[in-house]
Design an enzyme around this catalytic site. Structure first.
Site, PDB file in Angstrom:
ATOM      1  N   TYR A  97       0.868  -1.177   0.000  1.00  0.00           N
ATOM      2  CA  TYR A  97       0.000   0.000   0.000  1.00  0.00           C
ATOM      3  C   TYR A  97       0.902   1.222   0.000  1.00  0.00           C
ATOM      4  O   TYR A  97       1.659   1.433   0.943  1.00  0.00           O
ATOM      5  CB  TYR A  97      -0.892  -0.012   1.245  1.00  0.00           C
ATOM      6  CG  TYR A  97      -1.881   1.130   1.371  1.00  0.00           C
ATOM      7  CD1 TYR A  97      -3.255   0.901   1.299  1.00  0.00           C
ATOM      8  CD2 TYR A  97      -1.454   2.438   1.612  1.00  0.00           C
ATOM      9  CE1 TYR A  97      -4.168   1.939   1.447  1.00  0.00           C
ATOM     10  CE2 TYR A  97      -2.353   3.478   1.747  1.00  0.00           C
ATOM     11  CZ  TYR A  97      -3.708   3.229   1.668  1.00  0.00           C
ATOM     12  OH  TYR A  97      -4.608   4.266   1.822  1.00  0.00           O
ATOM     13  N   SER A  98       0.879   2.011  -1.091  1.00  0.00           N
ATOM     14  CA  SER A  98       1.712   3.211  -1.190  1.00  0.00           C
ATOM     15  C   SER A  98       3.194   2.847  -1.047  1.00  0.00           C
ATOM     16  O   SER A  98       3.679   1.954  -1.741  1.00  0.00           O
ATOM     17  CB  SER A  98       1.265   4.242  -0.148  1.00  0.00           C
ATOM     18  OG  SER A  98       1.952   5.450  -0.282  1.00  0.00           O
ATOM     19  N   MET A  99       3.913   3.498  -0.134  1.00  0.00           N
ATOM     20  CA  MET A  99       5.324   3.186   0.056  1.00  0.00           C
ATOM     21  C   MET A  99       5.527   1.724   0.479  1.00  0.00           C
ATOM     22  O   MET A  99       6.608   1.153   0.315  1.00  0.00           O
ATOM     23  CB  MET A  99       5.939   4.121   1.108  1.00  0.00           C
ATOM     24  CG  MET A  99       7.451   4.114   1.168  1.00  0.00           C
ATOM     25  SD  MET A  99       8.236   4.808  -0.303  1.00  0.00           S
ATOM     26  CE  MET A  99       7.879   6.549  -0.038  1.00  0.00           C
TER      27      MET A  99
END
Length: 316
Positions: A97-99
């Site tokens: 998720y994201s980074m």
């Protein structure tokens, strides 16, 4: 256990001071890997990340300095994963998720831990030096309110869809503060996240060229564990720099990703993140008749050791 296991990795906003402290003090395996990460981070930041996390600050104080939060979230989740492996748990998939997509790539073996830490620190430095301050706001309501109250969302971008009544927007600090205050007047719950930059928006475009140059020197190999992207809502074939850039530049659609996964069967989802946020998101997405389960390694509310023991019991 018959269900396939998906380990989930969170990004910016899931961090807090003292995260994993009880494990660090009482679990030899977790402490070993945190110290191992710290040895790689020290020459990059000229300070001990373990000292930053566990000495001097209280859990309730804001932990939003990206120079520390970026490598800290990676270190925590990598160490959590190693602890899970020691418990005899072998995941079938990794979900970023994201980074956290970079973190999943590291755990998968596609990118070495050392390179992952270096990229994480470099992204933090570039973002700090070359982008303007921004904010992120989590809103506990359907995203349809963006069309109902268009004036309130002026100069804000939709950056994440977590579940039906939870989404995130980003914008410049004054826009986020104004939105937060006006949503309160409408009795709509929202929370400012400990993220000071405009990830998933054009606000981070100034770092793209330098980021691309940095990643061009990173060796990438096929992952040993398949990785599912919350950006592409499917399995990633090439875990290269372009993939990681898109994961932090474009909006996250976590809800759609989980729904597509559930179309293929029942799973055990395990949140590697320090706050247990992704585990909570999954619980809201799961249909009432689903046999899938969503678990967390630790969270900021209770005893790390007790949560780990509960996880161990659920997996036995």
């Amino acid at each position: 256990m018959n269900k396939q296991i998906i380990c989930m990795f969170s990004g910016q906003g899931s961090q807090y001071y003292k995260m994993g402290k009880e494990l660090y003090e009482h679990n030899e395996q977790f402490r070993y890997w945190m110290d191992h990460c710290d040895e790689m981070i020290f020459p990059l930041l000229n300070t001990s990340l373990v000292d930053v996390l566990y000495k001097g600050k209280r859990k309730s104080e804001p932990f939003d300095d990206i120079l520390y939060t970026n490598p800290a979230i990676l270190s925590i989740q990598y160490s959590m994963f190693k602890l899970l492996k020691e418990m005899g748990v072998q995941p079938d998939f990794l979900l970023g998720y994201s980074m956290g997509e970079l973190h999943a790539a590291v755990v998968s073996g596609a990118i070495s831990l050392e390179d992952g830490i270096r990229v994480s620190v470099d992204i933090a430095k570039l973002t700090h030096e070359r982008t303007q301050p921004a904010g992120m706001l989590a809103i506990m309501e359907s995203k349809t309110i963006m069309t109902r109250y268009p004036d309130l969302f002026h100069n804000c971008w939709l950056t994440a869809e977590n579940f039906q009544e939870n989404f995130v927007v980003s914008g410049l600090p004054h826009a986020i503060q104004n939105l937060h205050q006006n949503l309160n007047k409408e009795n709509i719950i929202s929370q400012i996240l400990p993220v000071k930059y405009g990830f998933h928006t054009k606000l981070i475009d100034p770092i793209e060229e330098a980021y691309t140059h940095i990643f061009s020197n990173i060796k990438v190999v096929p992952p040993k564990i398949p990785v599912i992207s919350s950006l592409q809502a499917g399995t990633v074939r090439e875990l290269n720099g372009d993939y990681v850039w898109k994961a932090i530049r474009y909006p996250v659609n976590f809800e759609q990703t989980i729904e597509r996964i559930l179309e293929t069967g029942d799973y055990t989802f395990i949140d590697m993140g320090p706050s247990g946020t992704l585990s909570t998101f999954v619980k809201y997405i799961l249909p009432s008749d689903s046999d899938s389960i969503s678990l967390q390694m630790i969270n900021q509310f209770g005893s790390d050791l007790n949560v780990i023991q509960k996880l161990r019991t659920c997996l036995c």
